[in-house]
Design an enzyme around this catalytic site. Sequence first.
Site, PDB file in Angstrom:
ATOM      1  N   GLY A  19       0.858  -1.186   0.000  1.00 54.68           N
ATOM      2  CA  GLY A  19       0.000   0.000   0.000  1.00 54.68           C
ATOM      3  C   GLY A  19       0.893   1.234   0.000  1.00 54.68           C
ATOM      4  O   GLY A  19       2.097   1.165  -0.331  1.00 54.68           O
ATOM      5  N   ALA A  21       2.131   2.765   2.480  1.00 58.31           N
ATOM      6  CA  ALA A  21       3.243   2.602   3.427  1.00 58.31           C
ATOM      7  C   ALA A  21       4.354   1.754   2.813  1.00 58.31           C
ATOM      8  O   ALA A  21       5.541   2.109   2.895  1.00 58.31           O
ATOM      9  CB  ALA A  21       2.729   1.966   4.710  1.00 58.31           C
ATOM     10  N   SER A  44      -0.173  -8.661  -2.003  1.00 63.17           N
ATOM     11  CA  SER A  44      -1.146  -9.600  -2.531  1.00 63.17           C
ATOM     12  C   SER A  44      -2.283  -8.844  -3.195  1.00 63.17           C
ATOM     13  O   SER A  44      -3.043  -8.140  -2.519  1.00 63.17           O
ATOM     14  CB  SER A  44      -1.665 -10.456  -1.370  1.00 63.17           C
ATOM     15  OG  SER A  44      -2.894 -11.012  -1.707  1.00 63.17           O
ATOM     16  N   ALA A  55      -5.810  13.023   1.147  1.00 59.74           N
ATOM     17  CA  ALA A  55      -5.444  14.372   1.583  1.00 59.74           C
ATOM     18  C   ALA A  55      -4.122  14.299   2.338  1.00 59.74           C
ATOM     19  O   ALA A  55      -3.909  13.392   3.137  1.00 59.74           O
ATOM     20  CB  ALA A  55      -6.531  14.930   2.496  1.00 59.74           C
ATOM     21  N   LYS A  83      -3.427  21.975  -1.981  1.00 67.08           N
ATOM     22  CA  LYS A  83      -4.239  22.082  -0.764  1.00 67.08           C
ATOM     23  C   LYS A  83      -3.620  23.145   0.146  1.00 67.08           C
ATOM     24  O   LYS A  83      -2.472  23.009   0.567  1.00 67.08           O
ATOM     25  CB  LYS A  83      -4.251  20.709  -0.080  1.00 67.08           C
ATOM     26  CG  LYS A  83      -4.853  20.721   1.310  1.00 67.08           C
ATOM     27  CD  LYS A  83      -4.916  19.328   1.910  1.00 67.08           C
ATOM     28  CE  LYS A  83      -5.358  19.382   3.361  1.00 67.08           C
ATOM     29  NZ  LYS A  83      -5.294  18.075   4.034  1.00 67.08           N
ATOM     30  N   PRO A 101      -5.308  26.832   8.148  1.00 65.11           N
ATOM     31  CA  PRO A 101      -4.434  27.038   6.977  1.00 65.11           C
ATOM     32  C   PRO A 101      -3.052  26.439   7.227  1.00 65.11           C
ATOM     33  O   PRO A 101      -2.635  26.294   8.378  1.00 65.11           O
ATOM     34  CB  PRO A 101      -4.322  28.568   6.934  1.00 65.11           C
ATOM     35  CG  PRO A 101      -4.383  28.995   8.371  1.00 65.11           C
ATOM     36  CD  PRO A 101      -5.262  27.981   9.073  1.00 65.11           C
ATOM     37  N   LEU A 341      -0.580   1.596   8.680  1.00 66.04           N
ATOM     38  CA  LEU A 341      -1.722   1.179   9.499  1.00 66.04           C
ATOM     39  C   LEU A 341      -1.377   0.018  10.430  1.00 66.04           C
ATOM     40  O   LEU A 341      -2.045  -0.175  11.452  1.00 66.04           O
ATOM     41  CB  LEU A 341      -2.881   0.791   8.580  1.00 66.04           C
ATOM     42  CG  LEU A 341      -3.384   1.921   7.659  1.00 66.04           C
ATOM     43  CD1 LEU A 341      -4.403   1.379   6.657  1.00 66.04           C
ATOM     44  CD2 LEU A 341      -3.993   3.061   8.470  1.00 66.04           C
ATOM     45  N   GLU A 350      -7.139  15.400  10.126  1.00 61.31           N
ATOM     46  CA  GLU A 350      -6.085  16.355   9.759  1.00 61.31           C
ATOM     47  C   GLU A 350      -5.092  15.708   8.795  1.00 61.31           C
ATOM     48  O   GLU A 350      -3.946  16.157   8.687  1.00 61.31           O
ATOM     49  CB  GLU A 350      -5.376  16.867  11.012  1.00 61.31           C
ATOM     50  CG  GLU A 350      -6.213  17.837  11.852  1.00 61.31           C
ATOM     51  CD  GLU A 350      -6.183  19.286  11.329  1.00 61.31           C
ATOM     52  OE1 GLU A 350      -5.453  19.566  10.357  1.00 61.31           O
ATOM     53  OE2 GLU A 350      -6.888  20.128  11.916  1.00 61.31           O
ATOM     54  N   THR A 352      -3.211  12.979   8.648  1.00 63.44           N
ATOM     55  CA  THR A 352      -1.895  12.777   9.253  1.00 63.44           C
ATOM     56  C   THR A 352      -1.277  11.401   9.008  1.00 63.44           C
ATOM     57  O   THR A 352      -0.116  11.194   9.344  1.00 63.44           O
ATOM     58  CB  THR A 352      -1.993  13.002  10.772  1.00 63.44           C
ATOM     59  OG1 THR A 352      -3.188  12.385  11.273  1.00 63.44           O
ATOM     60  CG2 THR A 352      -2.025  14.474  11.085  1.00 63.44           C
TER      61      THR A 352
END
Length: 508
Positions: A19, A21, A44, A55, A83, A101, A341, A350, A352
């Site tokens: 993924g 990561a 996989s 984001a 962004k 901001p 994860l 946010e 992150t």
Amino acid sequence: MTTQQAAAPLSSIVIVGGGTAGWMTAAAISRMVAAGISVQLIESDQIGTVGVGEATIPSLRDFNLALGINENEFLRAVQGTFKLGIEFSNWGNVGERYIHPFGKYGRKTHGIDFHQIWLKQKHRGGQADPGPIDDYSISIAAARNGRFSRPVANPDAILSALNYAYHIDAGRYAQYLRDYAEDRGVKRIEGKIISVEQAPDSGNITAVKLEDGSLVDGDFFVDCSGFRSLLLGETLGVPYISWQHWLPCDRAFAVPSAPSGRPRPYTRAMAEDSGWRWNIPLQHRTGNGHVFSSAHGDEDTALRKLADGMEGQAIGEPRLLRFVAGRREKLWEKNCLAIGLSGGFIEPLESTSIHLIQSGIFRLMALFPDAGFDPVEIREYNRWLIEEYEHIRDFIILHYRATERSNTDFWKYCQTMEIPDSLAAKIELWRGKGRIFPAGNSLFTEESWIAVLLGQNIIPHSVDPVTAMLPPEATDRFMQQLQTIIDQAAQSLPSHADYILANCQAEK
Ligand SMILES: Cc1cc2nc3c(=O)[nH]c(=O)nc-3n(C[C@H](O)[C@H](O)[C@H](O)COP(=O)(O)OP(=O)(O)OC[C@H]3O[C@@H](n4cnc5c(N)ncnc54)[C@H](O)[C@@H]3O)c2cc1C
């Protein structure tokens, strides 16, 4: 005191998971440390990836820079947009909104922080009332006007205070990094891991076994296997610490929609009765989602709200994702490090998570192991990352706690829940004279805390005594001029859509 003997260098690294990561880790290792080390990544297609994460925050620019990636080329490849911050609506109260901001507010005068000057004017009131602090941010002015440009270098110019991140198609980013890493020698292995082998004496992971019976061995394993945490959690048994009592949201529906109109240069986070919705505009589509607490709201209602709030036609069916906010007790154990994860999750309010991946990678580079796996270095890695996780956790909890909403059980719970002492102390200090001091390795700066605290109506009772030196009339003029300069500078920028067209429009 003992002197550590240098151990043999690593000869092979196995990354489990492809993924965001996994491929960010593979790309970074291939660029920064891979000479003489074999790097293999197993993923996989049958299992797939979590498939969200669009984001970002400005630190991703540092990651791409470290990889030598050309920004316009990257944005074309990932259908990216710019962004300038996140607009929060209905968080403090229903009907209110503010933007967090990325850039700075105003500028200092007489060496005094801008927010203290703003606060002084607020306390003076009447003609001196400065209006919302949002009016003094060039990033917010540009965002509200749908405009964008990269910041200028001259520190005296207000346009130097702009700061930005991206909205990206995370699947395309992983693919981009995969090409990058494979070009630099990373070997991808397609297959499902069915078991993990450990050394009987040390408990170190020695190999993973794939469904076809083959074994992939290595000295060092990076667990990027997602929520399942195949190596760190399942194999090494490192427990998960839940923060659900502070962050009760545990479900999200996600669905993309066709783009509607010109992309906004900011993310939207709209509070709902038992959670919040996101809106993330990319070039080719808009990402939508509804994060909610299953203890306070049901799935049908969440789905309906998601559909009602969408601006364009849905592309495909919404997907349900389940999670529990928290982190593993340690992120690095023995010869296994969890990134992404598999190490922990804080909801995307946010944006992150990708930052935490990158932060884990940079720390890994700074403490890159040899085959001795020095426990002192592993301890330092865990200390740093855990601190960072907890700073982010506190900042996210602030959004929920600092609400005046009590129209649903969810918001009543948030308004009255116990919060971590570290956060309670910050809010208390702020309430006094508007002082806020994020810790050394905290991702969120003073400016970010100020945005949410003021945006959600926590106005300090008093001001910093140093503001007594500010001459009232000159300060009134300073504030008015600043607003004018910001408005004019924002109007001088190209529209976000035109800027993309001129610089990084993706092929249709
Ligand atoms: C609702 C939601 C919204 C989010 N929004 C944002 C956002 O806006 N911004 C942000 O920064 N982050 C966001 N995130 C987080 C972000 O999606 C993740 O941090 C990011 O995608 C990294 O995921 P990952 O690579 O750790 O895991 P995954 O994407 O799940 O990848 C896991 C990999 O491991 C492989 N794997 C697992 N088990 C096996 C096995 N047995 N054998 C072989 N391979 C295996 C899978 O095939 C896959 O390749 C969001 C997350 C959620 C849940």
